[in-house]
Design a protein around this motif. Structure first.
Motif, PDB file in Angstrom:
ATOM      1  N   LYS A 242      30.262 -23.324   8.159  1.00 16.95           N
ATOM      2  CA  LYS A 242      31.623 -23.042   8.687  1.00 16.95           C
ATOM      3  C   LYS A 242      32.938 -24.080   9.530  1.00 16.95           C
ATOM      4  O   LYS A 242      34.252 -23.612   9.676  1.00 16.95           O
ATOM      5  CB  LYS A 242      31.846 -21.486   9.245  1.00 16.95           C
ATOM      6  N   HIS A 243      31.940 -24.816  10.534  1.00 15.43           N
ATOM      7  CA  HIS A 243      32.004 -25.778  11.356  1.00 15.43           C
ATOM      8  C   HIS A 243      31.992 -26.776  10.696  1.00 15.43           C
ATOM      9  O   HIS A 243      32.735 -27.713  11.715  1.00 15.43           O
ATOM     10  CB  HIS A 243      31.214 -25.687  12.540  1.00 15.43           C
ATOM     11  N   ILE A 244      32.036 -26.789   9.487  1.00 11.90           N
ATOM     12  CA  ILE A 244      31.901 -28.798   9.213  1.00 11.90           C
ATOM     13  C   ILE A 244      32.832 -28.884   7.972  1.00 11.90           C
ATOM     14  O   ILE A 244      33.551 -28.234   7.296  1.00 11.90           O
ATOM     15  CB  ILE A 244      30.915 -28.593   8.058  1.00 11.90           C
TER      16      ILE A 244
ATOM     17  N   MET B 146      24.125 -27.309  12.447  1.00  9.25           N
ATOM     18  CA  MET B 146      23.981 -26.703  10.802  1.00  9.25           C
ATOM     19  C   MET B 146      22.448 -27.470  10.654  1.00  9.25           C
ATOM     20  O   MET B 146      21.990 -26.745   9.679  1.00  9.25           O
ATOM     21  CB  MET B 146      24.882 -27.799   9.517  1.00  9.25           C
ATOM     22  N   LYS B 147      21.817 -28.945  10.415  1.00  7.75           N
ATOM     23  CA  LYS B 147      20.521 -28.712  10.308  1.00  7.75           C
ATOM     24  C   LYS B 147      19.756 -27.989  11.140  1.00  7.75           C
ATOM     25  O   LYS B 147      18.145 -27.283  10.499  1.00  7.75           O
ATOM     26  CB  LYS B 147      19.922 -29.844  10.988  1.00  7.75           C
ATOM     27  N   ARG B 148      19.547 -27.539  12.238  1.00 10.77           N
ATOM     28  CA  ARG B 148      18.649 -26.727  13.415  1.00 10.77           C
ATOM     29  C   ARG B 148      19.319 -25.511  12.259  1.00 10.77           C
ATOM     30  O   ARG B 148      18.130 -24.587  11.536  1.00 10.77           O
ATOM     31  CB  ARG B 148      19.762 -26.106  14.243  1.00 10.77           C
ATOM     32  N   MET B 149      20.446 -24.826  11.454  1.00  9.96           N
ATOM     33  CA  MET B 149      20.439 -23.827  11.003  1.00  9.96           C
ATOM     34  C   MET B 149      19.425 -23.712   9.264  1.00  9.96           C
ATOM     35  O   MET B 149      19.165 -22.976   9.089  1.00  9.96           O
ATOM     36  CB  MET B 149      21.886 -22.634  10.869  1.00  9.96           C
ATOM     37  N   HIS B 150      19.681 -24.785   8.720  1.00  6.52           N
ATOM     38  CA  HIS B 150      19.356 -25.658   7.387  1.00  6.52           C
ATOM     39  C   HIS B 150      17.739 -24.758   7.706  1.00  6.52           C
ATOM     40  O   HIS B 150      17.100 -23.724   6.977  1.00  6.52           O
ATOM     41  CB  HIS B 150      19.470 -25.964   7.037  1.00  6.52           C
ATOM     42  N   PHE B 151      17.268 -25.390   8.481  1.00  7.37           N
ATOM     43  CA  PHE B 151      15.301 -25.336   9.064  1.00  7.37           C
ATOM     44  C   PHE B 151      15.218 -23.301   9.343  1.00  7.37           C
ATOM     45  O   PHE B 151      14.205 -22.828   9.013  1.00  7.37           O
ATOM     46  CB  PHE B 151      15.082 -26.316  10.108  1.00  7.37           C
ATOM     47  N   ASN B 152      16.212 -22.715  10.690  1.00  7.58           N
ATOM     48  CA  ASN B 152      15.855 -21.865  10.482  1.00  7.58           C
ATOM     49  C   ASN B 152      16.057 -20.732   9.503  1.00  7.58           C
ATOM     50  O   ASN B 152      15.719 -19.455   9.313  1.00  7.58           O
ATOM     51  CB  ASN B 152      17.293 -21.304  11.581  1.00  7.58           C
TER      52      ASN B 152
END
Length: 161
Positions: free
Chosen positions: A64-66, A86-92
């Motif tokens: 949503k922030h991109i 976003m990268k952190r959320m992908h890994f999470n």
């Protein structure tokens, strides 16, 4: 350079929408197929649909922030922070979804191991797992690569200024 970043951001966002649309289509289809065709338990059907719903919601918050327009007009530091987020959320998401899918697959096998034509159901499930894994990994790797490229380009632009 900003235009190239904008195109990559559009592509990343487009991939997020594709994943969400596939998930939205999968909810009613999986409910129908798992209950009507495969005669799975209601618990399995509900857990499967809840997982897909959680995936769609999480996907929304991930992407949503991109916004591509921010790369042209916005503060590049904010954009890079959003991409890092976003990268952190992908890994999470992977930390949650991979263990969940292992348990889900075990449940799928347990419910189908002794049913009539169970081996064909299991072969179809494994084939679906392989195809889904290939698509998932390719989306994940492509998005990660584009995010890294955008971050590198932002770094280059901010280092020049």
């Amino acid at each position: 350079m900003r235009n190239a970043m904008k195109n990559k951001a559009k592509s990343i966002t487009r991939n997020g929408w594709k994943i969400s649309i596939i998930g939205a289509i999968a909810i009613p289809y999986c409910a129908w197929a798992n209950k009507s065709l495969l005669h799975m338990s209601w618990g399995f059907v509900i857990v499967t649909d809840l997982f897909l719903l959680v995936a769609i919601i999480y996907n929304y918050f991930t992407y949503k922030h991109i916004h591509a327009k921010d790369l042209m007009e916005g503060n590049l530091i904010d954009v890079s922070n959003n991409i890092i987020r976003m990268k952190r959320m992908h890994f999470n998401w992977l930390k949650f979804s991979i263990p969940f899918l292992v348990l889900w697959l075990s449940w799928f096998i347990a419910e189908n191991i002794n049913v009539y034509d169970g081996k064909y159901i299991l072969m179809g499930g494994v084939l679906g797992l392989i195809i889904g894994g290939i698509f998932g990994i390719s989306f994940f790797r492509r998005d990660r690569r584009m995010m890294t490229e955008i971050l590198d380009q932002i770094k280059a632009l901010t280092d020049n200024n």
